[in-house]
Design a protein around this motif. Sequence first.
Motif, PDB file in Angstrom:
ATOM      1  N   ALA A 193      48.131   4.117 143.219  1.00  0.00           N
ATOM      2  CA  ALA A 193      49.049   4.914 144.048  1.00  0.00           C
ATOM      3  C   ALA A 193      48.404   5.508 145.293  1.00  0.00           C
ATOM      4  CB  ALA A 193      49.652   6.028 143.209  1.00  0.00           C
ATOM      5  N   SER A 194      47.085   5.418 145.440  1.00  0.00           N
ATOM      6  CA  SER A 194      46.432   6.088 146.574  1.00  0.00           C
ATOM      7  C   SER A 194      46.380   5.232 147.838  1.00  0.00           C
ATOM      8  CB  SER A 194      45.009   6.490 146.175  1.00  0.00           C
ATOM      9  OG  SER A 194      44.363   5.410 145.517  1.00  0.00           O
ATOM     10  N   GLY A 195      46.841   3.972 147.771  1.00  0.00           N
ATOM     11  CA  GLY A 195      46.796   3.100 148.947  1.00  0.00           C
ATOM     12  C   GLY A 195      48.077   3.158 149.765  1.00  0.00           C
ATOM     13  N   ASP A 234      43.601   9.619 136.064  1.00  0.00           N
ATOM     14  CA  ASP A 234      42.395   9.085 136.712  1.00  0.00           C
ATOM     15  C   ASP A 234      41.949   7.834 135.948  1.00  0.00           C
ATOM     16  OD1 ASP A 234      39.905   8.532 137.698  1.00  0.00           O
ATOM     17  OD2 ASP A 234      38.974  10.409 137.016  1.00  0.00           O
ATOM     18  N   TYR A 235      42.070   6.671 136.614  1.00  0.00           N
ATOM     19  CA  TYR A 235      41.753   5.429 135.907  1.00  0.00           C
ATOM     20  C   TYR A 235      40.254   5.201 135.772  1.00  0.00           C
ATOM     21  CZ  TYR A 235      40.331   2.846 140.126  1.00  0.00           C
ATOM     22  OH  TYR A 235      39.670   2.416 141.250  1.00  0.00           O
ATOM     23  N   THR A 236      39.456   6.013 136.472  1.00  0.00           N
ATOM     24  CA  THR A 236      38.001   5.826 136.400  1.00  0.00           C
ATOM     25  C   THR A 236      37.373   6.606 135.243  1.00  0.00           C
ATOM     26  OG1 THR A 236      37.521   7.662 137.890  1.00  0.00           O
ATOM     27  CG2 THR A 236      37.855   5.495 138.911  1.00  0.00           C
ATOM     28  N   ASP A 255      53.466  -1.942 139.867  1.00  0.00           N
ATOM     29  CA  ASP A 255      52.045  -2.258 139.722  1.00  0.00           C
ATOM     30  C   ASP A 255      51.463  -2.748 141.047  1.00  0.00           C
ATOM     31  OD1 ASP A 255      49.536  -2.941 138.912  1.00  0.00           O
ATOM     32  OD2 ASP A 255      50.143  -4.581 137.590  1.00  0.00           O
ATOM     33  N   ASN A 256      50.577  -1.932 141.619  1.00  0.00           N
ATOM     34  CA  ASN A 256      49.883  -2.289 142.859  1.00  0.00           C
ATOM     35  C   ASN A 256      48.474  -2.799 142.597  1.00  0.00           C
ATOM     36  OD1 ASN A 256      51.756  -1.329 144.975  1.00  0.00           O
ATOM     37  ND2 ASN A 256      51.451   0.637 143.975  1.00  0.00           N
ATOM     38  N   VAL A 257      48.117  -2.940 141.327  1.00  0.00           N
ATOM     39  CA  VAL A 257      46.725  -3.263 140.991  1.00  0.00           C
ATOM     40  C   VAL A 257      46.570  -4.684 140.469  1.00  0.00           C
ATOM     41  CG1 VAL A 257      44.790  -2.663 139.467  1.00  0.00           C
ATOM     42  CG2 VAL A 257      46.117  -0.854 140.562  1.00  0.00           C
ATOM     43  N   TRP A 321      58.264 -10.163 139.673  1.00  0.00           N
ATOM     44  CA  TRP A 321      57.357 -10.175 140.818  1.00  0.00           C
ATOM     45  C   TRP A 321      58.145  -9.681 142.021  1.00  0.00           C
ATOM     46  CZ3 TRP A 321      55.344 -15.919 140.313  1.00  0.00           C
ATOM     47  CH2 TRP A 321      54.526 -16.018 139.195  1.00  0.00           C
ATOM     48  N   ALA A 322      57.451  -8.969 142.915  1.00  0.00           N
ATOM     49  CA  ALA A 322      58.131  -8.503 144.130  1.00  0.00           C
ATOM     50  C   ALA A 322      57.320  -8.903 145.352  1.00  0.00           C
ATOM     51  CB  ALA A 322      58.304  -6.990 144.092  1.00  0.00           C
ATOM     52  N   PHE A 323      58.023  -9.034 146.460  1.00  0.00           N
ATOM     53  CA  PHE A 323      57.386  -9.479 147.707  1.00  0.00           C
ATOM     54  C   PHE A 323      57.868  -8.632 148.875  1.00  0.00           C
ATOM     55  CE2 PHE A 323      57.581 -13.025 144.796  1.00  0.00           C
ATOM     56  CZ  PHE A 323      56.271 -13.486 144.813  1.00  0.00           C
ATOM     57  N   HIS A 367      39.153   1.055 148.633  1.00  0.00           N
ATOM     58  CA  HIS A 367      39.339   2.497 148.387  1.00  0.00           C
ATOM     59  C   HIS A 367      40.225   3.159 149.443  1.00  0.00           C
ATOM     60  CE1 HIS A 367      36.284   1.831 145.417  1.00  0.00           C
ATOM     61  NE2 HIS A 367      35.398   1.497 146.341  1.00  0.00           N
ATOM     62  N   ALA A 368      41.261   2.464 149.861  1.00  0.00           N
ATOM     63  CA  ALA A 368      42.150   3.030 150.885  1.00  0.00           C
ATOM     64  C   ALA A 368      42.778   4.334 150.389  1.00  0.00           C
ATOM     65  CB  ALA A 368      43.254   2.020 151.206  1.00  0.00           C
ATOM     66  N   ARG A 369      42.975   5.240 151.316  1.00  0.00           N
ATOM     67  CA  ARG A 369      43.710   6.473 151.039  1.00  0.00           C
ATOM     68  C   ARG A 369      44.805   6.555 152.087  1.00  0.00           C
ATOM     69  NH1 ARG A 369      41.459   5.675 147.168  1.00  0.00           N
ATOM     70  NH2 ARG A 369      39.793   6.826 146.141  1.00  0.00           N
TER      71      ARG A 369
HETATM   72  P1  NDP Z   1      45.641  -0.663 149.405  1.00  0.00           P
HETATM   73  O1  NDP Z   1      44.382  -1.395 149.526  1.00  0.00           O
HETATM   74  O2  NDP Z   1      46.140   0.154 150.532  1.00  0.00           O
HETATM   75  O3  NDP Z   1      45.565   0.323 148.127  1.00  0.00           O
HETATM   76  C1  NDP Z   1      45.078  -0.033 146.878  1.00  0.00           C
HETATM   77  C2  NDP Z   1      44.722   1.290 146.178  1.00  0.00           C
HETATM   78  O4  NDP Z   1      44.518   1.072 144.783  1.00  0.00           O
HETATM   79  C3  NDP Z   1      43.467   1.948 146.710  1.00  0.00           C
HETATM   80  O5  NDP Z   1      43.766   3.281 147.029  1.00  0.00           O
HETATM   81  C4  NDP Z   1      42.473   1.860 145.556  1.00  0.00           C
HETATM   82  O6  NDP Z   1      41.618   2.991 145.596  1.00  0.00           O
HETATM   83  C5  NDP Z   1      43.397   1.853 144.344  1.00  0.00           C
HETATM   84  N1  NDP Z   1      42.900   1.175 143.154  1.00  0.00           N
HETATM   85  C6  NDP Z   1      42.054   0.114 143.090  1.00  0.00           C
HETATM   86  N2  NDP Z   1      41.887  -0.257 141.806  1.00  0.00           N
HETATM   87  C7  NDP Z   1      42.650   0.566 141.052  1.00  0.00           C
HETATM   88  C8  NDP Z   1      42.910   0.658 139.655  1.00  0.00           C
HETATM   89  N3  NDP Z   1      42.352  -0.186 138.774  1.00  0.00           N
HETATM   90  N4  NDP Z   1      43.765   1.612 139.234  1.00  0.00           N
HETATM   91  C9  NDP Z   1      44.353   2.469 140.110  1.00  0.00           C
HETATM   92  N5  NDP Z   1      44.131   2.438 141.448  1.00  0.00           N
HETATM   93  C10 NDP Z   1      43.304   1.483 141.906  1.00  0.00           C
HETATM   94  O7  NDP Z   1      46.751  -1.720 148.989  1.00  0.00           O
HETATM   95  P2  NDP Z   1      48.340  -1.646 149.232  1.00  0.00           P
HETATM   96  O8  NDP Z   1      48.833  -0.370 148.696  1.00  0.00           O
HETATM   97  O9  NDP Z   1      48.683  -1.979 150.615  1.00  0.00           O
HETATM   98  O10 NDP Z   1      48.814  -2.859 148.323  1.00  0.00           O
HETATM   99  C11 NDP Z   1      48.645  -2.783 146.922  1.00  0.00           C
HETATM  100  C12 NDP Z   1      48.573  -4.199 146.350  1.00  0.00           C
HETATM  101  O11 NDP Z   1      49.819  -4.855 146.529  1.00  0.00           O
HETATM  102  C13 NDP Z   1      47.522  -5.092 147.028  1.00  0.00           C
HETATM  103  O12 NDP Z   1      46.943  -5.918 146.034  1.00  0.00           O
HETATM  104  C14 NDP Z   1      48.335  -5.949 147.968  1.00  0.00           C
HETATM  105  O13 NDP Z   1      47.724  -7.186 148.224  1.00  0.00           O
HETATM  106  C15 NDP Z   1      49.624  -6.090 147.185  1.00  0.00           C
HETATM  107  N6  NDP Z   1      50.772  -6.294 148.063  1.00  0.00           N
HETATM  108  C16 NDP Z   1      51.574  -7.357 147.801  1.00  0.00           C
HETATM  109  C17 NDP Z   1      52.690  -7.572 148.569  1.00  0.00           C
HETATM  110  C18 NDP Z   1      53.584  -8.715 148.240  1.00  0.00           C
HETATM  111  O14 NDP Z   1      54.412  -9.125 149.087  1.00  0.00           O
HETATM  112  N7  NDP Z   1      53.518  -9.269 147.039  1.00  0.00           N
HETATM  113  C19 NDP Z   1      53.021  -6.725 149.721  1.00  0.00           C
HETATM  114  C20 NDP Z   1      52.130  -5.592 149.859  1.00  0.00           C
HETATM  115  C21 NDP Z   1      51.045  -5.410 149.060  1.00  0.00           C
HETATM  116  P3  NDP Z   1      40.265   3.094 144.691  1.00  0.00           P
HETATM  117  O15 NDP Z   1      39.650   1.720 144.658  1.00  0.00           O
HETATM  118  O16 NDP Z   1      39.406   4.083 145.411  1.00  0.00           O
HETATM  119  O17 NDP Z   1      40.707   3.587 143.364  1.00  0.00           O
END
Ligand code: NDP
Length: 377
Positions: A193-195, A234-236, A255-257, A321-323, A367-369
């Motif tokens: 959720a932090s990205g 905190d997943y870490t 799910d963004n991971v 799946w979403a896009f 590590h995007a924020r």
């Molecule tokens: P970002 O890179 O902006 O953010 C990813 C975040 O996840 C970071 O803040 C990272 O921080 C955190 N993270 C990494 N590993 C974990 C974990 N195991 N558990 C919890 N948090 C974690 O990516 P986006 O938000 O832009 O995109 C998210 C994902 O969705 C990407 O894989 C992207 O490729 C995908 N995506 C797919 C799309 C589609 O059309 N299918 C469209 C947009 C995005 P930290 O490592 O410090 O924890």
Amino acid sequence: WSKTLARTGCRNVCSSPSRLQSMSAWVIDQYGSSGVLRHTEEIPIPTVNFAHDVMINVSAASLNPLDLNMRGGYGATLLNLRRDPLSLVNSFSEFPLILGRDLSGVVVDCGSGVTHFAPGDEVWAAIPPWKQGSLAEYVTLTEYEVSYKPESLSHIEAASIPYVANTALSALVNAGGLCRENSFNKRVLITGASGGVGTFSIQLLKAWGAHVTVTCSQNAEGLVRGLGADEVVDYTAGDVAEKLDMMERFDVILDNVGEDTEEWAMRLLKPWSGAKYVTLVSPLLLNTDSMGLLDGSLHAGLTLHNKAFQNITSSGVFYRWAFYAPDGPTLDEVSRLVDAGKILPVVEAQFPFSQVPQAFQKLEQGHARGKTVVEVA
Ligand code: NDP
């Protein structure tokens, strides 16, 4: 235009952008890593060719993981089919390729059928992945992909939102079945959720009245709580699945991971209640890149079907799946939420146009924020 002309060194000195010939842009001429990015002032200006075209002078663009992936060739098989469906042009005709999927800027020219926009309008947009991107002075899109930029944001702030907004809305609404009217008190889990996508999704769901639980690193807790997250895991620190297992079940998981998340996430959903697991990390484009269009699509389709079937029959939960789906009218709604103060831009880093390679380096570190933004003009 004199400022633009002076900066780009355009050869044609004239007052209409459509009569200029070349523009400044960052391009790649082949797929690869950081070394493939090249600055040039010799890219033909994308002029208005069709009735519904809108030509935009880009003020700011932002970067997304997709830009890193596309730089390496991700999705090329499928995207090239969309660029050139009949394969009329030689292979590698996508080069020089301009990356950058979202923009904030000013309309400079419109096709004869455009009624909604006029030169001088401040707009924002997400760009379809098969079109030339926003790391350039000008972009031309159809009017349906463009929306008025929120008045309360600068171009830098605005550029951080369109791509993640269109992605989050595609995932949460089209795949997750959520909307403003039905989200109140729904329990939603967002992983990663932090990205970019996560920080937008938290705010959207809170604006819609949902209860939001997120996973992120410990040092992102302040950020996500500030954006409205109700519960933060905190997943870490320890087993994230075990901690989430102790909570009330969820209606939707975004799910963004990816990785192993779906192995433990499905059991966190409310069974037999229409609950949905939606992942943004699917193998579709990887499959078409590695196996070819037909085999790759079939393989991905079979994978999706099997997982969806298994989950719906065993526990009554949907697997989807979403896009990312660029869409101007969707951004109109986001613009209203931004101007109402319900969604804030989350700009983590900002780079001048001369430092696009450094902006990519920042993205590569992970590590995007929130978002990394490039000031184009
Ligand atoms: P970002 O890179 O902006 O953010 C990813 C975040 O996840 C970071 O803040 C990272 O921080 C955190 N993270 C990494 N590993 C974990 C974990 N195991 N558990 C919890 N948090 C974690 O990516 P986006 O938000 O832009 O995109 C998210 C994902 O969705 C990407 O894989 C992207 O490729 C995908 N995506 C797919 C799309 C589609 O059309 N299918 C469209 C947009 C995005 P930290 O490592 O410090 O924890």
